[in-house]
Design a protein around this motif. Structure first.
Motif, PDB file in Angstrom:
ATOM      1  N   TRP A 261       5.513 -28.189  84.749  1.00  0.00           N
ATOM      2  CA  TRP A 261       6.109 -27.881  83.445  1.00  0.00           C
ATOM      3  C   TRP A 261       6.008 -26.385  83.158  1.00  0.00           C
ATOM      4  O   TRP A 261       6.951 -25.774  82.632  1.00  0.00           O
ATOM      5  CB  TRP A 261       5.436 -28.685  82.351  1.00  0.00           C
ATOM      6  N   ALA A 262       4.848 -25.783  83.471  1.00  0.00           N
ATOM      7  CA  ALA A 262       4.662 -24.358  83.223  1.00  0.00           C
ATOM      8  C   ALA A 262       5.631 -23.527  84.071  1.00  0.00           C
ATOM      9  O   ALA A 262       6.214 -22.539  83.589  1.00  0.00           O
ATOM     10  CB  ALA A 262       3.219 -23.948  83.522  1.00  0.00           C
ATOM     11  N   LEU A 263       5.817 -23.911  85.327  1.00  0.00           N
ATOM     12  CA  LEU A 263       6.752 -23.201  86.192  1.00  0.00           C
ATOM     13  C   LEU A 263       8.185 -23.359  85.683  1.00  0.00           C
ATOM     14  O   LEU A 263       8.963 -22.396  85.667  1.00  0.00           O
ATOM     15  CB  LEU A 263       6.630 -23.733  87.622  1.00  0.00           C
ATOM     16  N   PHE A 264       8.532 -24.579  85.238  1.00  0.00           N
ATOM     17  CA  PHE A 264       9.867 -24.823  84.680  1.00  0.00           C
ATOM     18  C   PHE A 264      10.089 -23.957  83.442  1.00  0.00           C
ATOM     19  O   PHE A 264      11.149 -23.331  83.280  1.00  0.00           O
ATOM     20  CB  PHE A 264       9.995 -26.306  84.326  1.00  0.00           C
ATOM     21  N   GLY A 265       9.092 -23.919  82.565  1.00  0.00           N
ATOM     22  CA  GLY A 265       9.215 -23.103  81.358  1.00  0.00           C
ATOM     23  C   GLY A 265       9.345 -21.624  81.683  1.00  0.00           C
ATOM     24  O   GLY A 265      10.103 -20.898  81.028  1.00  0.00           O
ATOM     25  N   THR A 266       8.623 -21.170  82.708  1.00  0.00           N
ATOM     26  CA  THR A 266       8.672 -19.756  83.076  1.00  0.00           C
ATOM     27  C   THR A 266      10.028 -19.371  83.647  1.00  0.00           C
ATOM     28  O   THR A 266      10.599 -18.332  83.290  1.00  0.00           O
ATOM     29  CB  THR A 266       7.566 -19.442  84.093  1.00  0.00           C
ATOM     30  N   VAL A 267      10.572 -20.207  84.522  1.00  0.00           N
ATOM     31  CA  VAL A 267      11.865 -19.895  85.138  1.00  0.00           C
ATOM     32  C   VAL A 267      12.978 -19.892  84.092  1.00  0.00           C
ATOM     33  O   VAL A 267      13.787 -18.955  84.018  1.00  0.00           O
ATOM     34  CB  VAL A 267      12.179 -20.891  86.269  1.00  0.00           C
ATOM     35  N   THR A 268      13.019 -20.926  83.261  1.00  0.00           N
ATOM     36  CA  THR A 268      14.077 -20.993  82.245  1.00  0.00           C
ATOM     37  C   THR A 268      13.873 -19.933  81.163  1.00  0.00           C
ATOM     38  O   THR A 268      14.842 -19.336  80.675  1.00  0.00           O
ATOM     39  CB  THR A 268      14.119 -22.388  81.605  1.00  0.00           C
ATOM     40  N   GLY A 269      12.604 -19.669  80.802  1.00  0.00           N
ATOM     41  CA  GLY A 269      12.346 -18.626  79.815  1.00  0.00           C
ATOM     42  C   GLY A 269      12.729 -17.254  80.329  1.00  0.00           C
ATOM     43  O   GLY A 269      13.270 -16.425  79.585  1.00  0.00           O
TER      44      GLY A 269
ATOM     45  N   ASP B 287      -4.782 -21.168  82.159  1.00  0.00           N
ATOM     46  CA  ASP B 287      -4.001 -21.499  83.350  1.00  0.00           C
ATOM     47  C   ASP B 287      -2.514 -21.229  83.148  1.00  0.00           C
ATOM     48  O   ASP B 287      -1.802 -20.849  84.089  1.00  0.00           O
ATOM     49  CB  ASP B 287      -4.201 -22.966  83.733  1.00  0.00           C
ATOM     50  N   VAL B 288      -2.038 -21.443  81.924  1.00  0.00           N
ATOM     51  CA  VAL B 288      -0.611 -21.257  81.661  1.00  0.00           C
ATOM     52  C   VAL B 288      -0.229 -19.794  81.839  1.00  0.00           C
ATOM     53  O   VAL B 288       0.896 -19.471  82.222  1.00  0.00           O
ATOM     54  CB  VAL B 288      -0.252 -21.757  80.245  1.00  0.00           C
ATOM     55  N   PHE B 289      -1.189 -18.887  81.568  1.00  0.00           N
ATOM     56  CA  PHE B 289      -0.855 -17.472  81.670  1.00  0.00           C
ATOM     57  C   PHE B 289      -0.466 -17.079  83.083  1.00  0.00           C
ATOM     58  O   PHE B 289       0.327 -16.144  83.269  1.00  0.00           O
ATOM     59  CB  PHE B 289      -2.017 -16.593  81.212  1.00  0.00           C
ATOM     60  N   LEU B 290      -1.008 -17.731  84.094  1.00  0.00           N
ATOM     61  CA  LEU B 290      -0.648 -17.382  85.461  1.00  0.00           C
ATOM     62  C   LEU B 290       0.866 -17.459  85.643  1.00  0.00           C
ATOM     63  O   LEU B 290       1.480 -16.607  86.281  1.00  0.00           O
ATOM     64  CB  LEU B 290      -1.342 -18.310  86.453  1.00  0.00           C
ATOM     65  N   PHE B 291       1.461 -18.484  85.049  1.00  0.00           N
ATOM     66  CA  PHE B 291       2.914 -18.646  85.163  1.00  0.00           C
ATOM     67  C   PHE B 291       3.636 -17.662  84.241  1.00  0.00           C
ATOM     68  O   PHE B 291       4.684 -17.123  84.609  1.00  0.00           O
ATOM     69  CB  PHE B 291       3.294 -20.086  84.840  1.00  0.00           C
TER      70      PHE B 291
ATOM     71  N   ILE C 289      10.587 -26.595  75.749  1.00  0.00           N
ATOM     72  CA  ILE C 289      10.107 -27.918  76.171  1.00  0.00           C
ATOM     73  C   ILE C 289       9.095 -27.778  77.299  1.00  0.00           C
ATOM     74  O   ILE C 289       8.032 -28.429  77.298  1.00  0.00           O
ATOM     75  CB  ILE C 289      11.298 -28.792  76.614  1.00  0.00           C
ATOM     76  N   GLY C 290       9.403 -26.922  78.287  1.00  0.00           N
ATOM     77  CA  GLY C 290       8.502 -26.745  79.424  1.00  0.00           C
ATOM     78  C   GLY C 290       7.139 -26.220  78.997  1.00  0.00           C
ATOM     79  O   GLY C 290       6.097 -26.758  79.413  1.00  0.00           O
ATOM     80  N   TYR C 291       7.113 -25.193  78.158  1.00  0.00           N
ATOM     81  CA  TYR C 291       5.832 -24.626  77.740  1.00  0.00           C
ATOM     82  C   TYR C 291       5.063 -25.571  76.827  1.00  0.00           C
ATOM     83  O   TYR C 291       3.825 -25.616  76.866  1.00  0.00           O
ATOM     84  CB  TYR C 291       6.062 -23.289  77.031  1.00  0.00           C
ATOM     85  N   PHE C 292       5.769 -26.328  75.995  1.00  0.00           N
ATOM     86  CA  PHE C 292       5.088 -27.288  75.125  1.00  0.00           C
ATOM     87  C   PHE C 292       4.312 -28.300  75.965  1.00  0.00           C
ATOM     88  O   PHE C 292       3.141 -28.588  75.702  1.00  0.00           O
ATOM     89  CB  PHE C 292       6.114 -28.006  74.242  1.00  0.00           C
TER      90      PHE C 292
END
Length: 311
Positions: free
Chosen positions: A171-179, A115-119, A102-105
């Motif tokens: 959202w990207a940070l949330f997706g990174t932490v949970t992923g 930009d998403v790659f930074l996370f 969900i976060g990455y979507f």
């Protein structure tokens, strides 16, 4: 004469062993490059689909396809998808997989591709922070310094110099932490039991069931080409996970992990050619800090004194 012959045989065997190791390293590096291309392609499809469909529609359909592939592969190999141990860990891993999806979507929907790659590049650093409490792997002072340096890279993505993150960055940070939590739990499960297909099957089953609950409320008819994109996403995702497992079998993790930063190059190319996006200087500097901190962490871990201590 006999001793000389034995010495020549030993030298020949040593050279043959060195060539075999070199070939394995080259094949492993090639597999890492293939992995980064496949996972970046899957992310590109996510960004493409995110503009026209809700997250449940993409993930419910793609997860169903991944499950079918895992079942077919398990039947072909005669490999069971059941777990004897680590069921609680697998339940948590499945939950974090759903949250990360969900976060990455949302991040791909709101942010430029690169930009998403930074996370995503912060994954090894966050995993290092989580490894202590989850895997009983203590974190050294140098690792904490690398983590702080990598986290500082996020500052280069702050919009218009404001000390706040846009929703897409959150959202990207949330997706990174949970992923990352899902990945760390995967390592914990692998210590208990070697079940690679089960590690793919159960999180995707949770994703399909969770997204399936919302699917009736967000469903939109899909064109044939969009269904093809979803099928391609599922195959790329499954293939990337399989290839990464093979790469890590051939290469030490401290070699494979930095090579996976090649994903940024693929994401820039896809963002440029597919979406007309070029990363700004802030993004490039931020990525350089994240990638550099990752290499710092790897270099410290690979020091001869560290290897001797582990031995």
């Amino acid at each position: 004469m006999k001793a000389s012959h034995l010495s020549a045989v030993a030298v020949a065997q040593s050279r043959q062993s060195e060539r075999r190791i070199a070939r394995s390293a080259l094949v492993g590096a090639g597999l890492v490059a293939i992995y980064t291309a496949m996972i970046s392609g899957a992310d590109g499809i996510t960004k493409l689909i995110a503009g026209g469909y809700a997250a449940p529609q993409l993930f419910a359909l793609s997860s169903a396809l991944v499950i079918l592939v895992a079942l077919a592969e398990g039947r072909r190999r005669g490999e069971s998808l059941r777990l004897r141990r680590g069921r609680g860990e697998m339940a948590l891993r499945s939950l974090f997989t759903v949250l990360a999806a969900i976060g990455y979507f949302q991040a791909f929907r709101l942010l430029p591709f690169a930009d998403v790659f930074l996370f995503i590049g912060l994954v090894p650093l966050i995993a290092a922070a989580m490894s202590g409490p989850v895997l009983d792997e203590p974190l050294r002072p140098a690792a904490w310094t690398a983590l702080a340096f990598g986290a500082g890279g996020i500052l280069f993505l702050l919009p218009e110099g404001r000390l706040a993150l846009d929703p897409g960055h959150l959202w990207a940070l949330f997706g990174t932490v949970t992923g990352t939590a899902s990945m760390v739990l995967a390592r914990r499960i692998a210590r208990m039991e070697r079940v690679p297909l089960a590690q793919v099957f159960w999180p995707n089953l949770a994703l399909m069931l969770t997204m399936g609950l919302a699917l009736p409320f967000v469903w939109q008819p899909m064109a044939l080409m969009d269904l093809v994109w979803v099928a391609g996403y599922a195959l790329l995702l499954f293939g990337a996970r399989y290839v990464s497992a093979e790469a890590l079998r051939l290469l030490p993790a401290y070699v494979a992990t930095p090579l996976m930063n090649l994903q940024f190059v693929w994401m820039v190319l896809i963002g440029w050619f597919a979406f007309g996006e070029l990363p700004g200087m802030g993004t490039v500097l931020g990525v350089a800090m994240v990638v550099g901190s990752g290499f710092w962490l790897v270099a410290d871990e690979a020091l001869p004194s560290r290897r001797l201590a582990r031995a």
